[in-house]
Design an enzyme around this catalytic site. Sequence first.
Site, mmCIF file in Angstrom:
data_model
loop_
_atom_site.group_PDB
_atom_site.id
_atom_site.type_symbol
_atom_site.label_atom_id
_atom_site.label_comp_id
_atom_site.label_asym_id
_atom_site.label_seq_id
_atom_site.Cartn_x
_atom_site.Cartn_y
_atom_site.Cartn_z
ATOM 1 N N GLY A 39 125.371 -19.764 -1.479
ATOM 2 C CA GLY A 39 124.955 -19.661 -2.877
ATOM 3 C C GLY A 39 124.405 -18.290 -3.205
ATOM 4 C CG MET A 79 116.685 -17.269 -7.810
ATOM 5 S SD MET A 79 115.118 -16.407 -7.868
ATOM 6 C CE MET A 79 114.206 -17.315 -6.618
ATOM 7 C CG ASN A 112 113.667 -24.666 -8.938
ATOM 8 O OD1 ASN A 112 112.770 -24.494 -8.117
ATOM 9 N ND2 ASN A 112 113.918 -23.795 -9.900
ATOM 10 C CB SER A 117 107.780 -19.406 -7.215
ATOM 11 O OG SER A 117 107.339 -18.953 -8.477
ATOM 12 N N GLY A 118 109.275 -16.809 -8.096
ATOM 13 C CA GLY A 118 109.227 -15.353 -8.238
ATOM 14 C C GLY A 118 110.416 -14.786 -8.978
ATOM 15 N N GLY A 119 111.419 -15.637 -9.252
ATOM 16 C CA GLY A 119 112.593 -15.169 -9.969
ATOM 17 C C GLY A 119 113.410 -14.190 -9.154
ATOM 18 C CE LYS A 139 109.711 -22.626 -7.783
ATOM 19 N NZ LYS A 139 110.502 -23.039 -8.930
ATOM 20 C CG ASN A 191 109.042 -24.553 -11.657
ATOM 21 O OD1 ASN A 191 108.435 -23.845 -10.867
ATOM 22 N ND2 ASN A 191 110.339 -24.461 -11.837
ATOM 23 C CD GLU A 223 107.497 -21.163 -14.579
ATOM 24 O OE1 GLU A 223 108.571 -21.555 -15.094
ATOM 25 O OE2 GLU A 223 107.410 -20.733 -13.417
#
Length: 311
Positions: free
Chosen positions: A19, A23, A107, A133-135, A183, A187, A190
């Site tokens: 993948g 990311m 996710n 996380s962190g983009g 996680k 979110n 977030e």
Amino acid sequence: MTPKATTPILCSMQIGYIGLGKMGKNMVVRMHEKDVEVIAWNRSLGPREEASSQGVKTADTVEELISNLSIPRIVWMMLPSGEPTDDMINKVLPLLAQGDLLIDGANSNYNDTLRRKEKVLGSGVRFMDIGVSGGPSGARNGACLMVGGQKSDYDSLVPLFEKLAAPEAYGYFGPHGAGHFVKMVHNGIEYGMMQSIAEGAAVLKGSTDFNLDLAEVFRVYNNQSVITSRLVEWAKNAIRTDPELENISSKINHSGEGEWTIDAAKKYGIEVPVIEKSLKIRNESTEESNSFRDKMVSALRGQFGGHAVEK
């Protein structure tokens, strides 16, 4: 099924990676630069070519990828949650041996992770869930990793996590599903934080008493104030680039984790009105409203995740 591995999982610093989205592509380049041997595969050719151009080894098929890994194999999937991840597990499991390790870095809903655990472990393959996380920028420069699975597997992969994560930005949270659960709640939090920042920005902009420079306001907010954060920094960047957010959609998309957090809260009898309201606002947002508040949430999503937010 290939021959059984007889040695325990160790951090061999060789990873098969499936993948290469925003990311994944950045993560494999970081691993390559940190002297991790990565063999990567992606369904479409373009991302494979981009990774290859930066020195990452790639494979033309999943079968080729796995056949080129040393036993015990470590395979990291970074795919969209839901069916794409299930489909890949079904494809990969027959190619792996007992003692290999399969990692889900998506996710994923933790309930899906608990279900998948039974299937993967039942085949003799080890399994780990890692919330990331962190983009894209975090994947490239140091992400935050939230890990669930067997503690022994986590311990063996700490050297890898040290290379992938920002300093101190990784941790073990418990058995299978714990990483994705942590996680998911991250979110959900977030959602509320982004909504609050957007509402504050809208109040600042709507004030008729002062001609405020919002980018300057958020610059100061982000220097030793109580709300100093990456989100405030991204709000400043978005406003500085496009003060009226004219090119940003007021339709706010979401990927499900906020809703999953609400479902989990109900299961445990916890009230989460801020997250619930934030999700409701996203669901009810429209392009036609042209709301600066809603545009600000979209802009934040674009800043940290590279999500499509333009009109």
